[in-house]
Design a protein around this motif. Structure first.
Motif, mmCIF file in Angstrom:
data_model
loop_
_atom_site.group_PDB
_atom_site.id
_atom_site.type_symbol
_atom_site.label_atom_id
_atom_site.label_comp_id
_atom_site.label_asym_id
_atom_site.label_seq_id
_atom_site.Cartn_x
_atom_site.Cartn_y
_atom_site.Cartn_z
ATOM 1 N N THR A 1 1.030 3.355 -1.564
ATOM 2 C CA THR A 1 1.436 2.306 -2.499
ATOM 3 C C THR A 1 1.991 1.104 -1.747
ATOM 4 O O THR A 1 1.673 -0.042 -2.074
ATOM 5 N N LEU A 2 2.794 1.353 -0.727
ATOM 6 C CA LEU A 2 3.353 0.266 0.077
ATOM 7 C C LEU A 2 2.240 -0.542 0.746
ATOM 8 O O LEU A 2 2.267 -1.770 0.732
ATOM 9 N N GLU A 3 1.254 0.148 1.284
ATOM 10 C CA GLU A 3 0.124 -0.527 1.925
ATOM 11 C C GLU A 3 -0.632 -1.386 0.907
ATOM 12 O O GLU A 3 -0.949 -2.551 1.164
ATOM 13 N N LEU A 4 -0.895 -0.833 -0.273
ATOM 14 C CA LEU A 4 -1.602 -1.572 -1.320
ATOM 15 C C LEU A 4 -0.766 -2.755 -1.815
ATOM 16 O O LEU A 4 -1.282 -3.861 -2.000
ATOM 17 N N ALA A 5 0.534 -2.535 -2.018
ATOM 18 C CA ALA A 5 1.423 -3.605 -2.480
ATOM 19 C C ALA A 5 1.447 -4.757 -1.474
ATOM 20 O O ALA A 5 1.404 -5.931 -1.871
ATOM 21 N N ASN A 6 1.519 -4.437 -0.203
ATOM 22 C CA ASN A 6 1.497 -5.491 0.826
ATOM 23 C C ASN A 6 0.220 -6.319 0.737
ATOM 24 O O ASN A 6 0.259 -7.544 0.815
ATOM 25 N N LYS A 7 -0.914 -5.658 0.543
ATOM 26 C CA LYS A 7 -2.197 -6.362 0.421
ATOM 27 C C LYS A 7 -2.206 -7.240 -0.832
ATOM 28 O O LYS A 7 -2.654 -8.390 -0.801
ATOM 29 N N GLU A 8 -1.743 -6.668 -1.961
ATOM 30 C CA GLU A 8 -1.725 -7.429 -3.217
ATOM 31 C C GLU A 8 -0.821 -8.651 -3.116
ATOM 32 O O GLU A 8 -1.189 -9.744 -3.551
ATOM 33 N N LEU A 9 0.365 -8.455 -2.555
ATOM 34 C CA LEU A 9 1.304 -9.570 -2.442
ATOM 35 C C LEU A 9 0.770 -10.648 -1.505
ATOM 36 O O LEU A 9 0.888 -11.837 -1.800
ATOM 37 N N ALA A 10 0.163 -10.255 -0.400
ATOM 38 C CA ALA A 10 -0.373 -11.218 0.561
ATOM 39 C C ALA A 10 -1.520 -12.031 -0.034
ATOM 40 O O ALA A 10 -1.679 -13.213 0.263
ATOM 41 N N SER A 11 -2.309 -11.401 -0.906
ATOM 42 C CA SER A 11 -3.468 -12.091 -1.490
ATOM 43 C C SER A 11 -3.153 -12.770 -2.825
ATOM 44 O O SER A 11 -3.994 -13.481 -3.364
ATOM 45 N N GLY A 12 -1.961 -12.529 -3.362
ATOM 46 C CA GLY A 12 -1.621 -13.100 -4.667
ATOM 47 C C GLY A 12 -2.263 -12.363 -5.833
ATOM 48 O O GLY A 12 -2.329 -12.882 -6.944
ATOM 49 N N HIS A 13 -2.734 -11.153 -5.582
ATOM 50 C CA HIS A 13 -3.398 -10.356 -6.622
ATOM 51 C C HIS A 13 -2.445 -10.073 -7.787
ATOM 52 O O HIS A 13 -1.281 -9.727 -7.591
ATOM 53 N N LYS A 14 -2.964 -10.232 -8.993
ATOM 54 C CA LYS A 14 -2.212 -9.915 -10.208
ATOM 55 C C LYS A 14 -2.989 -8.835 -10.944
ATOM 56 O O LYS A 14 -4.039 -9.116 -11.522
ATOM 57 N N PRO A 15 -2.481 -7.598 -10.930
ATOM 58 C CA PRO A 15 -3.227 -6.525 -11.588
ATOM 59 C C PRO A 15 -3.372 -6.758 -13.089
ATOM 60 O O PRO A 15 -2.494 -7.351 -13.722
ATOM 61 N N THR A 16 -4.479 -6.297 -13.627
ATOM 62 C CA THR A 16 -4.708 -6.352 -15.070
ATOM 63 C C THR A 16 -3.741 -5.380 -15.737
ATOM 64 O O THR A 16 -3.528 -4.267 -15.261
ATOM 65 N N LEU A 17 -3.170 -5.823 -16.841
ATOM 66 C CA LEU A 17 -2.194 -4.990 -17.555
ATOM 67 C C LEU A 17 -2.842 -4.294 -18.742
ATOM 68 O O LEU A 17 -3.747 -4.839 -19.378
ATOM 69 N N LYS A 18 -2.344 -3.099 -19.055
ATOM 70 C CA LYS A 18 -2.845 -2.313 -20.196
ATOM 71 C C LYS A 18 -2.478 -2.943 -21.525
ATOM 72 O O LYS A 18 -3.187 -2.794 -22.508
ATOM 73 N N ASN A 19 -1.319 -3.575 -21.555
ATOM 74 C CA ASN A 19 -0.783 -4.025 -22.834
ATOM 75 C C ASN A 19 -0.222 -5.436 -22.707
ATOM 76 O O ASN A 19 0.026 -5.921 -21.621
ATOM 77 N N ARG A 20 -0.059 -6.049 -23.844
ATOM 78 C CA ARG A 20 0.496 -7.408 -23.909
ATOM 79 C C ARG A 20 1.607 -7.408 -24.950
ATOM 80 O O ARG A 20 1.485 -6.764 -25.984
#
Length: 158
Positions: A47-66
């Protein structure tokens, strides 16, 4: 007129959820959990590895709910675990898809000992047009510390 309050949070391990539920218990109001469509790995290191990649790229995960009725609330307690010195990407997704202009935002975060780092600054930058009050930074779920912080926050005039 009494302000309508809500607790909005993202939790990976369950600690932020515990804090959010404790806050909701103390203030009343409603609660909303931010949930990404794709769950993070159960392994902390993955998770830490994935979070670092997401934060570095500005990735915003799709959310299940609004949160469809965000306009109904005046005060939003906004919670996130601290990931790599900032808010979790799911919270960034929430903030980029919900207009919180004119709201009072009271941020809180949970961490494993590193403190809030840039969490509150980043929330402030993503909620322009809102009033952001001082955040609460908690290691684990220290209920006495949370209660004291809440008392100070609830003295504000919303």
């Amino acid at each position: 007129m009494k302000s309508k309050m809500m607790v909005v949070y993202y939790s990976y391990s369950g600690i932020t959820k515990e804090v959010a539920e404790f806050i909701k218990e103390k203030i009343g109001g409603d609660i909303f959990e931010i949930e990404p469509v794709d769950q993070y790995p159960s392994s902390y290191s993955a998770t830490l590895e994935l979070a670092n990649k997401e934060l570095a790229s500005g990735h915003k995960p799709t959310l299940k709910n609004r949160l469809e009725n965000v306009g109904d609330y005046d005060v939003i307690f906004l919670g996130s675990p601290v990931w790599c010195g900032t808010i979790a990407p799911a919270v960034t997704s929430f903030l980029s898809t919900h207009d919180l202009s004119g709201k009072t935002i009271i941020p809180f975060c949970t961490h494993g000992g590193g403190g809030e780092s840039n969490t509150f600054r980043d929330i402030q930058m993503l909620t322009l047009g809102s009033t952001v009050l001082s955040g609460g930074s908690f290691m684990g779920n220290p209920q006495r510390e949370i209660s004291t912080w809440l008392e100070i926050q609830l003295r504000q005039k919303f």
